[in-house]
Design an enzyme around this catalytic site. Structure first.
Site, PDB file in Angstrom:
ATOM      1  N   SER A 150       1.230  12.873   0.394  1.00 58.40           N
ATOM      2  CA  SER A 150       0.432  14.087   0.722  1.00 58.40           C
ATOM      3  C   SER A 150       1.195  15.038  -0.143  1.00 58.40           C
ATOM      4  O   SER A 150       2.007  15.413  -0.027  1.00 58.40           O
ATOM      5  CB  SER A 150      -0.125  14.342   2.614  1.00 58.40           C
ATOM      6  OG  SER A 150       0.229  12.621   2.594  1.00 58.40           O
TER       7      SER A 150
HETATM    8  N1  SAH Z   1       2.505   9.329   5.248  1.00 58.67           N
HETATM    9  C1  SAH Z   1       2.348   8.868   3.687  1.00 58.67           C
HETATM   10  C2  SAH Z   1       0.638   9.393   3.270  1.00 58.67           C
HETATM   11  C3  SAH Z   1       0.202   8.133   2.105  1.00 58.67           C
HETATM   12  S1  SAH Z   1      -1.597   8.054   2.146  1.00 58.67           S
HETATM   13  C4  SAH Z   1       3.031   9.670   2.813  1.00 58.67           C
HETATM   14  O1  SAH Z   1       3.759  10.754   3.025  1.00 58.67           O
HETATM   15  O2  SAH Z   1       2.895   9.861   1.090  1.00 58.67           O
HETATM   16  C5  SAH Z   1      -2.117   7.102   3.661  1.00 58.67           C
HETATM   17  C6  SAH Z   1      -1.675   5.405   3.823  1.00 58.67           C
HETATM   18  O3  SAH Z   1      -1.944   5.403   5.211  1.00 58.67           O
HETATM   19  C7  SAH Z   1      -2.232   4.893   2.665  1.00 58.67           C
HETATM   20  O4  SAH Z   1      -0.822   4.462   2.450  1.00 58.67           O
HETATM   21  C8  SAH Z   1      -2.709   3.883   3.548  1.00 58.67           C
HETATM   22  O5  SAH Z   1      -2.798   2.161   2.713  1.00 58.67           O
HETATM   23  C9  SAH Z   1      -2.901   3.720   5.155  1.00 58.67           C
HETATM   24  N2  SAH Z   1      -3.442   4.012   5.692  1.00 58.67           N
HETATM   25  C10 SAH Z   1      -5.220   3.494   6.033  1.00 58.67           C
HETATM   26  N3  SAH Z   1      -5.625   3.151   6.866  1.00 58.67           N
HETATM   27  C11 SAH Z   1      -3.739   2.240   7.327  1.00 58.67           C
HETATM   28  C12 SAH Z   1      -4.070   1.541   8.461  1.00 58.67           C
HETATM   29  N4  SAH Z   1      -5.471   1.016   9.492  1.00 58.67           N
HETATM   30  N5  SAH Z   1      -3.139   1.476   9.548  1.00 58.67           N
HETATM   31  C13 SAH Z   1      -1.553   1.534   8.501  1.00 58.67           C
HETATM   32  N6  SAH Z   1      -1.932   1.980   6.967  1.00 58.67           N
HETATM   33  C14 SAH Z   1      -2.931   2.426   6.576  1.00 58.67           C
END
Ligand code: SAH
Length: 221
Positions: free
Chosen positions: A71
């Site tokens: 993000s």
């Molecule tokens: N907090 C992260 C943001 C990553 S993007 C950071 O600091 O880098 C969002 C993430 O959510 C992705 O890796 C995606 O695989 C995950 N995601 C999406 N749906 C999800 C779910 N139902 N359960 C667990 N993870 C999920």
């Protein structure tokens, strides 16, 4: 496996760029000193591919593979600020570990963080990195976060870093009464808005809406 020397070496060279990022966050309206201070310390460049590292202190989201992104720093700061605004939570759930960066920011602030990721590779990378960086209060799990993480519920704070169209019921249920959830809600490629939700009672929730954001989809099976 990251060598200690690498962490220190690369960290030191980017302290100045990190300071510039903090100034930018302040200018954009982040006021919580706890958030600014932890973001000054956590080396964001370690949470992305080395090819991207030179851009790690720009205020943009960047690819981390598997179609996912780390993000934007402003969004991380804002969501963290909203999450700890009322009081510093002790037992926190993050859904969407991704790179592990948001987890590291929270891990430096709260007592215990459970973080759930659905993509195995991302889960493994983040788990190893966070361990090697010395975090022992962050507990990564490979699981579909639509179900929350029941084993350690209820949580006094829940942060979701992928956008569902509708908030999964299990997440609302796993929020302690008096607790706060911060989550982007909305359709892909359409408007998504950051919401903070306070659980007032067994069935009572109060929602505040904040800025527009753009997140990857929240996967539901
Ligand atoms: N907090 C992260 C943001 C990553 S993007 C950071 O600091 O880098 C969002 C993430 O959510 C992705 O890796 C995606 O695989 C995950 N995601 C999406 N749906 C999800 C779910 N139902 N359960 C667990 N993870 C999920």
């Amino acid at each position: 496996m990251i060598k200690k020397l690498d962490i220190e070496g690369r960290g030191m060279t980017s302290q100045r760029t990190r300071d510039r990022l903090i100034t930018l966050l302040k200018n954009k309206g982040i006021t919580d000193e706890r958030v600014l201070s932890i973001m000054r310390r956590v080396p964001r460049h370690l949470f992305m591919d080395e090819a991207m590292a030179s851009r790690s202190y720009e205020n943009t989201a960047l690819p981390i593979g598997h179609g996912q992104t780390i993000s934007q720093p402003y969004t991380v700061a804002r969501m963290t600020e909203l999450l700890i605004q009322e009081s510093l939570p002790e037992n926190v759930l993050e859904v969407g570990t991704g790179s592990g960066y948001q987890a590291a920011i929270l891990g430096g602030l709260v007592k215990k963080l459970h973080t759930v990721e659905v993509i195995p590779e991302l889960y493994k990378n983040a788990r190893d990195l966070l361990y090697n960086l010395g975090y022992r209060n962050i507990h990564p799990h490979l699981s579909d976060g639509s179900w929350g993480w029941i084993n350690e519920a209820p949580y006094d704070a829940i942060i979701v870093t992928a956008a569902p169209e509708k908030i999964p019921n299990s997440l609302l249920q796993q929020l302690e009464i008096g607790g706060t959830m911060v989550i982007p809600v909305g359709q892909q490629n359409k408007t998504q808005q950051l919401q903070s939700i306070h659980r007032l009672s067994e069935d009572g929730y109060k929602t505040n809406t904040h800025e527009f954001v753009q997140f990857v989809p929240f996967v539901t099976k």
